[in-house]
Design a protein around this motif. Sequence first.
Motif, PDB file in Angstrom:
ATOM      1  N   LEU A  89      55.149 -24.891 -50.891  1.00  0.00           N
ATOM      2  CA  LEU A  89      54.376 -24.523 -49.711  1.00  0.00           C
ATOM      3  C   LEU A  89      53.920 -25.720 -48.886  1.00  0.00           C
ATOM      4  CD1 LEU A  89      52.047 -21.671 -51.067  1.00  0.00           C
ATOM      5  CD2 LEU A  89      54.101 -21.434 -49.658  1.00  0.00           C
ATOM      6  N   ASN A  90      53.680 -26.856 -49.536  1.00  0.00           N
ATOM      7  CA  ASN A  90      53.126 -28.010 -48.833  1.00  0.00           C
ATOM      8  C   ASN A  90      53.928 -28.438 -47.608  1.00  0.00           C
ATOM      9  OD1 ASN A  90      50.592 -28.939 -49.439  1.00  0.00           O
ATOM     10  ND2 ASN A  90      51.237 -30.221 -51.141  1.00  0.00           N
ATOM     11  N   PRO A  91      55.269 -28.558 -47.715  1.00  0.00           N
ATOM     12  CA  PRO A  91      56.038 -28.919 -46.510  1.00  0.00           C
ATOM     13  C   PRO A  91      55.871 -27.898 -45.383  1.00  0.00           C
ATOM     14  CG  PRO A  91      57.381 -29.198 -48.466  1.00  0.00           C
ATOM     15  CD  PRO A  91      56.136 -28.484 -48.908  1.00  0.00           C
ATOM     16  N   LEU A  92      55.761 -26.616 -45.751  1.00  0.00           N
ATOM     17  CA  LEU A  92      55.550 -25.578 -44.732  1.00  0.00           C
ATOM     18  C   LEU A  92      54.169 -25.695 -44.104  1.00  0.00           C
ATOM     19  CD1 LEU A  92      57.100 -22.503 -46.605  1.00  0.00           C
ATOM     20  CD2 LEU A  92      58.156 -23.878 -44.814  1.00  0.00           C
ATOM     21  N   ILE A  93      53.160 -25.948 -44.931  1.00  0.00           N
ATOM     22  CA  ILE A  93      51.788 -26.069 -44.437  1.00  0.00           C
ATOM     23  C   ILE A  93      51.673 -27.189 -43.416  1.00  0.00           C
ATOM     24  CG2 ILE A  93      49.418 -26.691 -45.104  1.00  0.00           C
ATOM     25  CD1 ILE A  93      49.947 -25.284 -47.785  1.00  0.00           C
ATOM     26  N   TYR A  94      52.341 -28.305 -43.692  1.00  0.00           N
ATOM     27  CA  TYR A  94      52.204 -29.479 -42.826  1.00  0.00           C
ATOM     28  C   TYR A  94      53.204 -29.527 -41.681  1.00  0.00           C
ATOM     29  CZ  TYR A  94      48.787 -31.609 -45.921  1.00  0.00           C
ATOM     30  OH  TYR A  94      47.645 -31.870 -46.632  1.00  0.00           O
ATOM     31  N   SER A  95      54.110 -28.575 -41.605  1.00  0.00           N
ATOM     32  CA  SER A  95      55.112 -28.629 -40.541  1.00  0.00           C
ATOM     33  C   SER A  95      55.147 -27.417 -39.619  1.00  0.00           C
ATOM     34  CB  SER A  95      56.506 -28.824 -41.148  1.00  0.00           C
ATOM     35  OG  SER A  95      56.839 -27.742 -42.007  1.00  0.00           O
TER      36      SER A  95
ATOM     37  N   LYS B  90      65.326 -20.391 -56.730  1.00  0.00           N
ATOM     38  CA  LYS B  90      65.176 -20.426 -55.269  1.00  0.00           C
ATOM     39  C   LYS B  90      63.950 -21.232 -54.859  1.00  0.00           C
ATOM     40  CE  LYS B  90      67.579 -16.142 -54.029  1.00  0.00           C
ATOM     41  NZ  LYS B  90      67.461 -14.788 -53.406  1.00  0.00           N
ATOM     42  N   ILE B  91      62.847 -21.026 -55.568  1.00  0.00           N
ATOM     43  CA  ILE B  91      61.615 -21.758 -55.261  1.00  0.00           C
ATOM     44  C   ILE B  91      61.833 -23.257 -55.448  1.00  0.00           C
ATOM     45  CG2 ILE B  91      59.249 -22.219 -56.048  1.00  0.00           C
ATOM     46  CD1 ILE B  91      58.952 -19.256 -56.643  1.00  0.00           C
ATOM     47  N   TYR B  92      62.501 -23.622 -56.534  1.00  0.00           N
ATOM     48  CA  TYR B  92      62.726 -25.041 -56.818  1.00  0.00           C
ATOM     49  C   TYR B  92      63.634 -25.683 -55.770  1.00  0.00           C
ATOM     50  CZ  TYR B  92      63.835 -29.270 -59.471  1.00  0.00           C
ATOM     51  OH  TYR B  92      63.993 -30.570 -59.874  1.00  0.00           O
ATOM     52  N   LEU B  93      64.688 -24.976 -55.389  1.00  0.00           N
ATOM     53  CA  LEU B  93      65.597 -25.507 -54.372  1.00  0.00           C
ATOM     54  C   LEU B  93      64.887 -25.666 -53.029  1.00  0.00           C
ATOM     55  CD1 LEU B  93      68.903 -23.554 -55.173  1.00  0.00           C
ATOM     56  CD2 LEU B  93      68.381 -25.954 -55.669  1.00  0.00           C
ATOM     57  N   LEU B  94      64.067 -24.671 -52.670  1.00  0.00           N
ATOM     58  CA  LEU B  94      63.290 -24.769 -51.429  1.00  0.00           C
ATOM     59  C   LEU B  94      62.307 -25.929 -51.486  1.00  0.00           C
ATOM     60  CD1 LEU B  94      62.535 -20.986 -50.691  1.00  0.00           C
ATOM     61  CD2 LEU B  94      63.966 -22.521 -49.332  1.00  0.00           C
ATOM     62  N   SER B  95      61.716 -26.126 -52.652  1.00  0.00           N
ATOM     63  CA  SER B  95      60.776 -27.237 -52.836  1.00  0.00           C
ATOM     64  C   SER B  95      61.485 -28.579 -52.669  1.00  0.00           C
ATOM     65  CB  SER B  95      60.121 -27.153 -54.219  1.00  0.00           C
ATOM     66  OG  SER B  95      59.214 -28.212 -54.426  1.00  0.00           O
ATOM     67  N   LEU B  96      62.659 -28.709 -53.277  1.00  0.00           N
ATOM     68  CA  LEU B  96      63.425 -29.947 -53.161  1.00  0.00           C
ATOM     69  C   LEU B  96      63.822 -30.213 -51.714  1.00  0.00           C
ATOM     70  CD1 LEU B  96      65.850 -29.828 -56.245  1.00  0.00           C
ATOM     71  CD2 LEU B  96      63.755 -31.167 -56.001  1.00  0.00           C
ATOM     72  N   VAL B  97      64.388 -29.196 -51.076  1.00  0.00           N
ATOM     73  CA  VAL B  97      64.856 -29.353 -49.694  1.00  0.00           C
ATOM     74  C   VAL B  97      63.682 -29.658 -48.764  1.00  0.00           C
ATOM     75  CG1 VAL B  97      65.907 -28.159 -47.734  1.00  0.00           C
ATOM     76  CG2 VAL B  97      66.896 -27.911 -50.010  1.00  0.00           C
ATOM     77  N   GLY B  98      62.592 -28.901 -48.903  1.00  0.00           N
ATOM     78  CA  GLY B  98      61.439 -29.067 -48.023  1.00  0.00           C
ATOM     79  C   GLY B  98      60.806 -30.445 -48.142  1.00  0.00           C
ATOM     80  N   ASN B  99      60.564 -30.886 -49.362  1.00  0.00           N
ATOM     81  CA  ASN B  99      59.891 -32.178 -49.556  1.00  0.00           C
ATOM     82  C   ASN B  99      60.795 -33.356 -49.222  1.00  0.00           C
ATOM     83  OD1 ASN B  99      57.086 -31.710 -50.671  1.00  0.00           O
ATOM     84  ND2 ASN B  99      58.258 -30.438 -52.083  1.00  0.00           N
ATOM     85  N   ILE B 100      62.073 -33.282 -49.594  1.00  0.00           N
ATOM     86  CA  ILE B 100      63.008 -34.359 -49.260  1.00  0.00           C
ATOM     87  C   ILE B 100      63.174 -34.469 -47.753  1.00  0.00           C
ATOM     88  CG2 ILE B 100      65.419 -35.097 -49.399  1.00  0.00           C
ATOM     89  CD1 ILE B 100      65.477 -34.004 -52.252  1.00  0.00           C
ATOM     90  N   THR B 101      63.271 -33.324 -47.075  1.00  0.00           N
ATOM     91  CA  THR B 101      63.404 -33.312 -45.616  1.00  0.00           C
ATOM     92  C   THR B 101      62.178 -33.928 -44.949  1.00  0.00           C
ATOM     93  OG1 THR B 101      64.776 -31.310 -45.684  1.00  0.00           O
ATOM     94  CG2 THR B 101      63.753 -31.858 -43.582  1.00  0.00           C
TER      95      THR B 101
END
Length: 311
Positions: free
Chosen positions: A285-291, A33-44
């Motif tokens: 977390l990075n995409p969440l931090i910056y968005s 789940k963490i990896y999928l969220l990381s992929l989706v968040g950063n690609i988005t």
Amino acid sequence: MEERNRTVVTDFILLGFTTNPQLQLILFVVFLKIYLLSLVGNITLIALIYSSSHLHTPMYFFIGNLSFLDLWYSSVYTPKIIMNCISDNKSISFGGCAAQFFFSAGFAYSECYLLAAMAYDRYIAIAKPLQYTTAMSNKVCMGLVTLSYLSGFTNAIIITTETFTLSFCDGKVIDDFFCDLPPLVKLACNVPRSYQSVLYFILVLNVISPSALIVASYVFILAAILRIRSTKGRQKAFSTCAAHLTAVTLYYGSILFIYSRSNSSYTLERNKVVSTFYTVVFPMLNPLIYSLRNKEIKDALKKLNMKCRGT
């Protein structure tokens, strides 16, 4: 004896977190789940910055590159961790371990330099706003990002070469979930003084020096903010730095916790948790931090969503 042991080690065993089948299954689901969220968040985030013309600014250019690094950084570790959770074969070849070590070091060091470049960008934006367009031109931004990648991977070549020419004679079991420096050094027959010097050199060049640049930038940023008379102006200036400061604190804090400690204070279980954070959780977390508190990113996401729906 050392030469013989060096040729014997053709692979390593990654113990991971636990040998309990039930816990391994739970960890499989969590890491997937963490990896999928990381992929989706950063690609988005990368897609938003690329497709939205109003986000074509130095700050978002750096954020996009940070997401690019996090995307690959998490991919160095997480797929192998996920597979180890459901597989009885927990081995990794000597070459695979070296490759994982090299790319993880390269992406990690590059991110250290990139975070320093982002701090410099915020300093120019707040302390010298009239010079911002000139000081942070496309050429300068491309130069800073290129220098970050070159510096990161050059140092990765150095530390990987030095580490994997050591003689490993204390078994081949790595009590961790990836090929990290501390557990690998623990397997070495002996650690020459020259290698320790290289470690200090790498730590100073890739962690301490960028940290010093970031601290210096924020000292000048704070001084500039305090000169702003209006409360609203101060709040706006603080808000532009909040995301970056949060990312820097989490990332550098976890790295310094592990790599600045002596071998006598090295605790495997504790460091597994910390290393999990900066290798697996932080890229998510990075995409969440910056968005989360960024209105421009939210607006771009809404526009992209409407475009995808055809409205």
